[in-house]
Design an enzyme around this catalytic site. Structure first.
Site, PDB file in Angstrom:
ATOM      1  N   GLU A 199      61.690 -84.890  29.176  1.00  0.00           N
ATOM      2  CA  GLU A 199      61.706 -83.533  28.642  1.00  0.00           C
ATOM      3  C   GLU A 199      60.754 -83.329  27.463  1.00  0.00           C
ATOM      4  O   GLU A 199      60.205 -82.241  27.297  1.00  0.00           O
ATOM      5  CB  GLU A 199      63.133 -83.170  28.186  1.00  0.00           C
ATOM      6  CG  GLU A 199      64.110 -82.926  29.311  1.00  0.00           C
ATOM      7  CD  GLU A 199      63.880 -81.573  29.975  1.00  0.00           C
ATOM      8  OE1 GLU A 199      63.053 -80.796  29.480  1.00  0.00           O
ATOM      9  OE2 GLU A 199      64.527 -81.309  31.005  1.00  0.00           O
ATOM     10  N   SER A 250     128.311 -85.439  27.821  1.00  0.00           N
ATOM     11  CA  SER A 250     129.029 -86.535  27.150  1.00  0.00           C
ATOM     12  C   SER A 250     128.112 -87.581  26.532  1.00  0.00           C
ATOM     13  O   SER A 250     128.591 -88.615  26.069  1.00  0.00           O
ATOM     14  CB  SER A 250     129.957 -87.229  28.162  1.00  0.00           C
ATOM     15  OG  SER A 250     130.930 -86.336  28.655  1.00  0.00           O
TER      16      SER A 250
END
Length: 702
Positions: free
Chosen positions: A87, A347
């Site tokens: 690039e 419980s």
């Protein structure tokens, strides 16, 4: 003629210099009057991983883009070298604008009548990524100004980091990390030359080169990049041959899995500096738990759902987290996280009620208690199926989850005190109404999350401390809040491990291994919630079943519906992990000695319902500890000699209890010798035969 050419050349050079100066002046004016907008860098998503770094989920930023912070130090150098060579090969030498590249691109465009190559540097591309604009010559000038501004403000590495975070890679994916996870299923730390070339060319045309949609075009573009940079990067012919023409190897997990979605959504904003959350989950057990819950829910009625949590009791780490079997199932309210939902515990709080009784010294597993009809003001609790069992032991009452004994013990412990004790351990109960905690707590008359229940049972399985859940590897290991003494914990472990599940509900793998699981089930009023919580030497597992809207589920209760899932989850987990060492911060007392002989119990502990001997108490003073005095600090005697304990008063023989465990009996006005088992705090209790008691705290110093 030569002089004319010279004058023309000088004039052209002067014009170029003037134009260059004008451009530089305009760049300076634009930069000064238009500050850089870096807001796109702050709009990032989150990456959720398991403890080993395996992919779990990726969240998009608020703008809908999957974008993660990237840094050059965390990216394979092959990609950086390929990117720069392809690039912007003069990236490290120019000041943001490569005038040679611009001149070349302009000349090619004039000669061919169309754009052949771009003249944008990586810095100019970063400017365009930060502030997207239409592709016009005016935009190009602004990008050039921004490039100069970026070079003046940031280092080359910083500029590359911005590019690595914002570059488009197809679809809703920006940044090299999001792209690497999406296409390759891993971080971009280790790439092949082919993968580096593919990610280099993708931003040029993200839609045209997407490898998951256009693999042929992507492969051609990749090979083009490799051919161009081979010489500059010194890629060997063997490496080039291995990567050129090679088929694209993409991750199979592009459709983001939704396993542990509730936890992922919960943690997505608790990310580190690189937008990553490494959870404590183990992918293997998370997937297995999700499958087990899915199979179980498919056998349930429409609208019912389930949740499960697996925790390592030694560290508080959550190993598996299933908030619902299917997040996107609207019929079962899958989006509701039932791990955190406040529901009735049924419980499942009973062990902790008995545990406080053990610690208070008036209760023992062999204490006898009457299971009978009883009324506390307007409250008249009943047992399941309205059956009563007469005089039984506390051990039997807890193993069979009888209601009346639990309510009786809570009445003596104190419901408000019990709720406050849990709150001090950072497990607050959701008490309905404004009356405060009542005796209904024993039977599920309060709200608590499955997650907090698992933390409570982690104290039973561990060292008696309730620890914060650890959901991320970054969460610190803490000592937690003390809840229950080693003696009470040992009692409860032994009782709950003695609960025998029905043989047809226990997986064969558990029966064959002889693995002992301590567990407790619970069912809320109206069959709205079915729970099962269990633990072994390492793992604590909690299971909840019901409907998210709280409507009843007749016929579904803890022992029948939740317990089988609990056993399936335990069958999946390893029994032990010898390679792992218990953290020094967590030392589990493994030498607790429990007194199981009824004859040695103090009068206070033998019969819960027996009233005190009021006739004798009226004519004799209560017991008084003469020595040690309250809050004494006693140096540990040499050669392990015992400590002198003296008491006066009381009715009948006196009993000495240390930390709730009977030690010795002696006559009033007498004394006894006590052998401390080590340094630290100890609670001494003297009980007479009338049930009256007096206590004091003593600290043994080294």
């Amino acid at each position: 003629m030569k002089r004319l050419i010279l004058h023309i050349s000088l004039g052209a050079a002067l014009c170029i210099l003037l134009a260059f100066g004008a451009l530089q002046g305009w760049y300076g004016w634009y930069a000064a009057s238009h500050p850089l907008d870096l807001s796109r860098l702050d709009r990032r998503g989150s990456l959720i991983l398991d403890r080993a770094g395996s992919y779990m989920h990726m969240f998009a930023a608020k703008d809908g883009i999957f974008r993660l912070k990237a840094d050059i130090s965390h990216v394979d150098p092959r990609y950086i070298r390929t990117l720069v060579a392809f690039e912007d090969k003069r990236f490290y030498n120019h000041g943001g604008i490569d005038y040679l590249a611009l001149f070349r691109a302009t000349a090619q465009a004039i000669k061919n009548g169309r754009v052949i190559s771009g003249g944008s540097t990586l810095t100019m591309q970063v400017a365009r990524l930060l502030e997207p604009r239409p592709r016009t010559w005016q935009s190009k000038l602004i990008e050039m100004a921004r490039a100069a501004q970026l070079e003046d403000r940031f280092s080359k590495q910083d500029i590359l980091n911005i590019y690595l975070t914002l570059a488009p890679y197809g679809g809703a994916y920006e940044g090299v990390r999001a792209a690497s996870w999406h296409y390759f299923g891993r971080e971009p730390k280790d790439m092949t030359w082919g993968e580096a070339a593919l990610l280099t060319v993708l931003p040029q045309s993200p839609s045209r080169f997407r490898p998951d949609r256009h693999p042929a075009a992507a492969a051609m573009a990749r090979d083009k990049v490799l051919a161009r940079v081979q010489g500059a990067l010194g890629i060997s012919k063997a490496d080039l041959a291995a990567n050129e023409g090679d088929r694209l190897r993409l991750s199979r997990n592009k459709k983001h899995p939704v396993t542990a979605y509730h936890l992922a959504f919960r943690l997505k904003d608790r990310k580190d500096d690189f937008d990553t959350v490494k959870t404590t989950l183990m992918a293997r057990y998370q997937g297995g738990a999700t499958d087990i819950i899915n199979r179980a829910v498919n056998r349930l009625a429409p609208g019912m759902t389930a949740a499960a949590v697996i925790m390592d009791s030694r560290t508080g780490e959550i190993i598996a987290y299933v908030g619902s079997p299917d997040y996107f199932n609207e019929a079962r309210a899958g989006a509701v996280d039932m791990v955190r939902a406040i529901r009735s515990p049924g419980s499942t709080l009973k062990p902790f009620i008995y545990g406080m009784g053990f610690d208070d010294g008036f209760l023992h597993p062999l204490t006898l208690i009457r299971d009978e009809k009883v009324r506390f003001g307007d409250y008249a609790p009943t047992n399941f199926r309205d059956r009563f069992h007469g005089e039984i032991s506390i051990l039997y009452a807890l193993q069979h989850s009888l209601n009346i004994p639990a309510v009786k013990v809570l009445s003596r412990v104190g419901a408000q005190r019990f709720a406050a004790k849990l709150a001090l351990a950072h497990v607050p109960l959701d008490i309905p109404g404004d009356q405060g905690a009542g005796l209904a707590l024993a039977l599920g008359g309060a709200g608590i999350s499955l997650e907090d229940l698992v933390r409570l049972y982690g104290a039973l399985a561990g060292d008696g401390h309730v620890r914060p859940e650890r959901l991320r590897m970054a969460d610190k290991l803490t000592a937690g809040a003390p809840l229950i003494s080693p003696t009470a914990r040992s009692y409860l472990q032994r009782i709950l491990k003695g609960v025998a599940p029905p043989a047809d509900l226990m997986p064969a793998s558990l029966r064959q291994k002889g693995r002992r699981i301590a567990f407790k089930t619970g069912t809320s009023w109206g069959f709205r919630d079915a729970l099962a919580i269990g633990f072994d030497d390492r793992w604590v597992i909690g299971v909840w079943i019901g409907k998210a809207d709280g409507t009843p589920n007749p016929g579904h209760y803890g022992a029948k519906t939740a317990a089988p899932i609990l056993f399936d989850l335990f069958a999946m987990m390893p029994k032990n992990s010898p390679r792992e060492i218990r953290p020094r911060e967590i030392r589990v007392a493994e030498s607790d000695k429990v007194n199981w002989q009824l004859s040695r119990l103090s009068p206070l502990q033998r019969h819960f319902d027996q009233p005190p001997l009021k006739r004798y108490a009226a004519i004799s003073p209560p017991p008084v500890i003469q020595f040690p005095v309250p809050d004494s600090q006693i140096k540990l005697p040499k050669a392990h000699r015992p400590v002198y304990v003296e008491a006066t008063g009381g009715t009948g023989n006196l009993s000495l209890l240390v930390n709730g465990e009977p030690v010795a009996k002696f006559t009033p006005q007498g004394h006894v010798w006590w052998q401390p088992d080590g340094v630290g705090f100890h609670h001494l209790t003297i009980v007479d035969e009338a049930g009256r008691s007096v206590g004091t705290d003593v600290r043994i110093l080294p």
